[in-house]
Design a protein around this motif. Structure first.
Motif, PDB file in Angstrom:
ATOM      1  N   UNK A  32       0.862  -1.185   0.000  1.00 39.65           N
ATOM      2  CA  UNK A  32       0.000   0.000   0.000  1.00 39.65           C
ATOM      3  C   UNK A  32       0.896   1.232   0.000  1.00 39.65           C
ATOM      4  N   UNK A  33       0.547   2.220  -0.824  1.00 40.91           N
ATOM      5  CA  UNK A  33       1.292   3.479  -0.787  1.00 40.91           C
ATOM      6  C   UNK A  33       0.318   4.646  -0.730  1.00 40.91           C
ATOM      7  N   UNK A  34       0.715   5.653   0.023  1.00 46.65           N
ATOM      8  CA  UNK A  34      -0.110   6.843   0.224  1.00 46.65           C
ATOM      9  C   UNK A  34       0.649   8.065  -0.271  1.00 46.65           C
ATOM     10  N   UNK A  35       0.046   8.871  -1.156  1.00 43.81           N
ATOM     11  CA  UNK A  35       0.733  10.092  -1.612  1.00 43.81           C
ATOM     12  C   UNK A  35       0.872  11.101  -0.469  1.00 43.81           C
ATOM     13  N   UNK A  36       2.079  11.609  -0.310  1.00 41.52           N
ATOM     14  CA  UNK A  36       2.364  12.582   0.762  1.00 41.52           C
ATOM     15  C   UNK A  36       3.289  13.678   0.248  1.00 41.52           C
ATOM     16  N   UNK A  37       3.102  14.858   0.788  1.00 39.14           N
ATOM     17  CA  UNK A  37       4.076  15.929   0.636  1.00 39.14           C
ATOM     18  C   UNK A  37       4.801  16.009   1.975  1.00 39.14           C
TER      19      UNK A  37
END
Length: 126
Positions: A32-37
């Motif tokens: 699972x990957x979550x977009x983050x800044x």
């Protein structure tokens, strides 16, 4: 008679080689990957760090400082576009042959599953 045995063993080796190629060609990067800044979390997190987890084939991506990333022997990427999470390459089995990527509430997820279940998840088989 000897020639027949040589041809038979060559043929069996060839079939095994084809089988191995088929099994290993269906590698699915499960996780699972979550977009983050990273900069939105903390201005000191200047690195989207990609590194291997404890001599395994699992790849982790996390928001770190560049110093911490270098201590993990990781590689730094753009901190403003980081896909945080972990991914492990797995071979999908014959009862779950679909490498399905779909959106879940945390971001993008990839699992080995059936084509039917992947359709229910509104995902796509790779």
């Amino acid at each position: 008679h000897k020639n027949m045995i040589v041809h038979k063993s060559f043929f069996i080796s060839f079939i095994l080689l084809i089988g191995i190629c088929v099994v290993y060609s269906n590698i699915c990067n499960v996780g699972v990957s979550t977009p983050r800044n990273c900069k939105n979390i903390s201005s000191s997190l200047d690195c989207c760090c990609k590194f291997s987890l404890f001599n395994s084939n699992t790849t982790e991506v996390a928001c770190y400082t560049s110093q911490i990333c270098s201590e993990t022997n990781g590689s730094c990427g753009d901190p403003t576009s980081c896909h945080v999470g972990s991914v492990t390459p797995l071979g999908c089995s014959s009862d779950a042959p679909c490498c399905c990527t779909y959106d879940d509430n945390r971001g993008s997820a990839t699992v080995c599953t059936s084509q039917e279940l992947c359709s229910i998840l509104a995902g796509s088989c790779n």
